[in-house]
Scaffold this motif. Structure first.
Motif, PDB file in Angstrom:
ATOM      1  N   LEU A   1       1.635   5.216  -0.331  1.00  0.00           N
ATOM      2  CA  LEU A   1       1.278   6.630  -0.326  1.00  0.00           C
ATOM      3  C   LEU A   1       2.386   7.353  -1.083  1.00  0.00           C
ATOM      4  O   LEU A   1       3.428   7.696  -0.515  1.00  0.00           O
ATOM      5  CB  LEU A   1       1.170   7.173   1.102  1.00  0.00           C
ATOM      6  CG  LEU A   1      -0.063   6.803   1.918  1.00  0.00           C
ATOM      7  CD1 LEU A   1      -0.014   7.504   3.269  1.00  0.00           C
ATOM      8  CD2 LEU A   1      -1.349   7.157   1.187  1.00  0.00           C
TER       9      LEU A   1
ATOM     10  N   PHE B   1       0.875  -1.171   0.000  1.00  0.00           N
ATOM     11  CA  PHE B   1       0.000   0.000   0.000  1.00  0.00           C
ATOM     12  C   PHE B   1       0.909   1.217   0.000  1.00  0.00           C
ATOM     13  O   PHE B   1       1.644   1.458   0.960  1.00  0.00           O
ATOM     14  CB  PHE B   1      -0.930   0.028   1.211  1.00  0.00           C
ATOM     15  CG  PHE B   1      -2.010   1.056   1.066  1.00  0.00           C
ATOM     16  CD1 PHE B   1      -3.198   0.749   0.419  1.00  0.00           C
ATOM     17  CD2 PHE B   1      -1.822   2.356   1.532  1.00  0.00           C
ATOM     18  CE1 PHE B   1      -4.192   1.709   0.249  1.00  0.00           C
ATOM     19  CE2 PHE B   1      -2.801   3.319   1.367  1.00  0.00           C
ATOM     20  CZ  PHE B   1      -3.994   2.998   0.723  1.00  0.00           C
TER      21      PHE B   1
ATOM     22  N   VAL C   1       3.177  -1.388   4.190  1.00  0.00           N
ATOM     23  CA  VAL C   1       2.719  -0.024   3.918  1.00  0.00           C
ATOM     24  C   VAL C   1       3.953   0.853   3.730  1.00  0.00           C
ATOM     25  O   VAL C   1       4.886   0.805   4.538  1.00  0.00           O
ATOM     26  CB  VAL C   1       1.866   0.536   5.076  1.00  0.00           C
ATOM     27  CG1 VAL C   1       1.527   2.010   4.843  1.00  0.00           C
ATOM     28  CG2 VAL C   1       0.586  -0.280   5.241  1.00  0.00           C
TER      29      VAL C   1
ATOM     30  N   ASP D   1      -7.434   0.886  -2.711  1.00  0.00           N
ATOM     31  CA  ASP D   1      -8.009   1.441  -1.486  1.00  0.00           C
ATOM     32  C   ASP D   1      -9.228   0.605  -1.113  1.00  0.00           C
ATOM     33  O   ASP D   1     -10.377   0.978  -1.349  1.00  0.00           O
ATOM     34  CB  ASP D   1      -8.390   2.910  -1.721  1.00  0.00           C
ATOM     35  CG  ASP D   1      -9.007   3.538  -0.477  1.00  0.00           C
ATOM     36  OD1 ASP D   1      -8.945   2.905   0.597  1.00  0.00           O
ATOM     37  OD2 ASP D   1      -9.565   4.645  -0.577  1.00  0.00           O
TER      38      ASP D   1
ATOM     39  N   ALA E   1       4.995   4.859   3.184  1.00  0.00           N
ATOM     40  CA  ALA E   1       4.623   6.273   3.144  1.00  0.00           C
ATOM     41  C   ALA E   1       5.777   7.060   2.546  1.00  0.00           C
ATOM     42  O   ALA E   1       6.935   6.841   2.908  1.00  0.00           O
ATOM     43  CB  ALA E   1       4.296   6.800   4.537  1.00  0.00           C
TER      44      ALA E   1
ATOM     45  N   TYR F   1       5.509  -1.227   8.276  1.00  0.00           N
ATOM     46  CA  TYR F   1       5.281   0.174   7.893  1.00  0.00           C
ATOM     47  C   TYR F   1       6.629   0.862   7.717  1.00  0.00           C
ATOM     48  O   TYR F   1       7.409   0.959   8.663  1.00  0.00           O
ATOM     49  CB  TYR F   1       4.426   0.827   8.980  1.00  0.00           C
ATOM     50  CG  TYR F   1       4.263   2.317   8.946  1.00  0.00           C
ATOM     51  CD1 TYR F   1       4.263   3.052   7.769  1.00  0.00           C
ATOM     52  CD2 TYR F   1       4.073   3.019  10.150  1.00  0.00           C
ATOM     53  CE1 TYR F   1       4.094   4.432   7.781  1.00  0.00           C
ATOM     54  CE2 TYR F   1       3.893   4.382  10.178  1.00  0.00           C
ATOM     55  CZ  TYR F   1       3.910   5.091   8.986  1.00  0.00           C
ATOM     56  OH  TYR F   1       3.746   6.460   9.005  1.00  0.00           O
TER      57      TYR F   1
ATOM     58  N   TRP G   1      -4.318   0.288   7.886  1.00  0.00           N
ATOM     59  CA  TRP G   1      -3.358  -0.807   7.807  1.00  0.00           C
ATOM     60  C   TRP G   1      -2.245  -0.634   8.841  1.00  0.00           C
ATOM     61  O   TRP G   1      -1.774  -1.622   9.426  1.00  0.00           O
ATOM     62  CB  TRP G   1      -2.777  -0.907   6.398  1.00  0.00           C
ATOM     63  CG  TRP G   1      -3.772  -1.320   5.352  1.00  0.00           C
ATOM     64  CD1 TRP G   1      -4.028  -0.703   4.157  1.00  0.00           C
ATOM     65  CD2 TRP G   1      -4.649  -2.454   5.386  1.00  0.00           C
ATOM     66  NE1 TRP G   1      -5.000  -1.352   3.456  1.00  0.00           N
ATOM     67  CE2 TRP G   1      -5.407  -2.448   4.190  1.00  0.00           C
ATOM     68  CE3 TRP G   1      -4.879  -3.475   6.319  1.00  0.00           C
ATOM     69  CZ2 TRP G   1      -6.358  -3.410   3.909  1.00  0.00           C
ATOM     70  CZ3 TRP G   1      -5.832  -4.439   6.031  1.00  0.00           C
ATOM     71  CH2 TRP G   1      -6.558  -4.399   4.839  1.00  0.00           C
TER      72      TRP G   1
ATOM     73  N   ARG H   1      -7.116   7.617   0.786  1.00  0.00           N
ATOM     74  CA  ARG H   1      -5.947   6.739   0.825  1.00  0.00           C
ATOM     75  C   ARG H   1      -5.136   6.963   2.108  1.00  0.00           C
ATOM     76  O   ARG H   1      -4.567   6.009   2.658  1.00  0.00           O
ATOM     77  CB  ARG H   1      -5.069   6.949  -0.411  1.00  0.00           C
ATOM     78  CG  ARG H   1      -5.683   6.369  -1.679  1.00  0.00           C
ATOM     79  CD  ARG H   1      -4.708   6.395  -2.848  1.00  0.00           C
ATOM     80  NE  ARG H   1      -3.508   5.601  -2.599  1.00  0.00           N
ATOM     81  CZ  ARG H   1      -3.448   4.277  -2.723  1.00  0.00           C
ATOM     82  NH1 ARG H   1      -4.517   3.586  -3.061  1.00  0.00           N
ATOM     83  NH2 ARG H   1      -2.302   3.647  -2.500  1.00  0.00           N
TER      84      ARG H   1
ATOM     85  N   ARG I   1      -6.951   4.960   4.634  1.00  0.00           N
ATOM     86  CA  ARG I   1      -6.717   3.529   4.448  1.00  0.00           C
ATOM     87  C   ARG I   1      -5.323   3.149   4.943  1.00  0.00           C
ATOM     88  O   ARG I   1      -5.141   2.096   5.582  1.00  0.00           O
ATOM     89  CB  ARG I   1      -6.863   3.146   2.969  1.00  0.00           C
ATOM     90  CG  ARG I   1      -6.743   1.650   2.701  1.00  0.00           C
ATOM     91  CD  ARG I   1      -7.903   0.865   3.289  1.00  0.00           C
ATOM     92  NE  ARG I   1      -9.159   1.284   2.671  1.00  0.00           N
ATOM     93  CZ  ARG I   1     -10.351   1.019   3.160  1.00  0.00           C
ATOM     94  NH1 ARG I   1     -10.460   0.325   4.288  1.00  0.00           N
ATOM     95  NH2 ARG I   1     -11.452   1.446   2.554  1.00  0.00           N
ATOM     96  N   ALA I   2      -4.334   3.990   4.675  1.00  0.00           N
ATOM     97  CA  ALA I   2      -2.987   3.728   5.184  1.00  0.00           C
ATOM     98  C   ALA I   2      -2.991   3.673   6.706  1.00  0.00           C
ATOM     99  O   ALA I   2      -2.367   2.793   7.319  1.00  0.00           O
ATOM    100  CB  ALA I   2      -2.018   4.803   4.684  1.00  0.00           C
TER     101      ALA I   2
END
Length: 287
Positions: A112, A110, A140, A131, A142, A166, A159, A152, A155-156
């Motif tokens: 971002l 996922f 995840v 999403d 970022a 992450y 998760w 989004r 959603r992040a």
């Protein structure tokens, strides 16, 4: 510091020459080091040519993951530097290398990030999750997302709250700009996620994290003593060199002034007016 003329080093001249003779690769920050904005420094081409003539490799580094490698290569080409993909290393690539090393089974991410950045991950064999609560990611990521959408982001956060691994691509709170705005960068997006979930990234890559240099060391089969990290910021470029056990070279052609450099602790291994001076030192060491 008194009597500064072109450069100084924490080492005596003989030891400096010996350490420079070991250098097989130079990692170069870009803005403030090889160019300023859209203006290439007049000595950059000669410096790069000198490295090639001495058989020293080089890479261009940036903490900004928002553009794919091809976009950065296009910018360098517009400034007159013909570089290859292998000579470019961004925090997106550092993140890809980190995931492949630490989460070898991970395929679905996922992300971002900008479409340009996402294309870099997809080219590396990853899939970008939708999403949807049914599309569970392995990791995840970022990043500096200038196309950030609220749904989004939420959603992040979901998760992240579920405990999915992450990763943040870089720690920068804002991206420098001369425009009348604040460019909210990855560090600030992560601060939002932390406030919403109570969780920080498991790791934040990018300078000064040593993984940024570790990826280059692994790619080229180098030891830390064989690479010099060159940049205009003490707290990112030079600190990363110290963290990775590499040579840290501060150039005064960008953000950092000599007065600020005087107060640095630990000191850069070399402080020089520009990469032009570093080029002279490397030539002297190899004579």
């Amino acid at each position: 510091m008194e009597n500064f003329h072109e450069y100084r080093s924490v080492w005596e001249h003989g030891e400096l020459m010996e350490r420079l003779r070991r250098i097989r690769h130079v990692a170069l920050d870009m803005d403030g080091t090889i160019y300023m904005g859209m203006s290439l420094f007049p000595y950059t081409q000669a410096f790069l040519r000198g490295l090639r003539e001495q058989g020293i490799g080089y890479s261009f580094l940036t903490n900004n993951p928002s553009k794919c490698i091809d976009d950065y290569l296009h910018k360098l080409a517009s400034l007159g530097i013909e570089a290859t993909r292998d000579e470019m290393y961004t925090t997106a690539l550092a993140t890809i290398d980190y995931i492949k090393s630490h989460y070898p089974a991970a395929r679905r991410l996922f992300l971002l990030g900008t479409p340009s950045m996402i294309s870099e991950f997809e080219a590396a064999g990853f899939e970008s999750c939708a999403d949807s609560a049914d599309d569970v990611p392995d990791v995840v990521v970022a990043a500096f997302d200038m196309t950030l959408q609220y749904d989004r982001l939420c959603r992040a956060a979901w998760w992240v709250k579920q405990g999915v691994p992450y990763i943040a691509t870089n720690p920068d709170r804002v991206c420098p700009t001369d425009l009348p705005t604040v460019l909210v960068d990855c560090g600030s997006i992560c601060a939002c996620l932390e406030h919403a979930t109570g969780r920080r990234p498991d790791i934040t890559l990018g300078k000064p994290d040593p993984n940024m240099l570790s990826g280059i060391l692994a790619r080229h089969g180098l030891q830390p003593s064989e690479i010099a990290m060159v940049g205009d910021r003490i707290y990112t470029d030079v600190q990363m060199a110290h963290n990775a056990g590499a040579m840290g070279v501060l150039v005064l052609s960008g953000e950092t002034t000599l007065d600020v450099a005087d107060k640095a602790d630990p000191q850069p291994h070399i402080t020089a007016n520009s990469i032009e001076i570093l080029g002279r030192l490397l030539r002297e060491a190899h004579e």
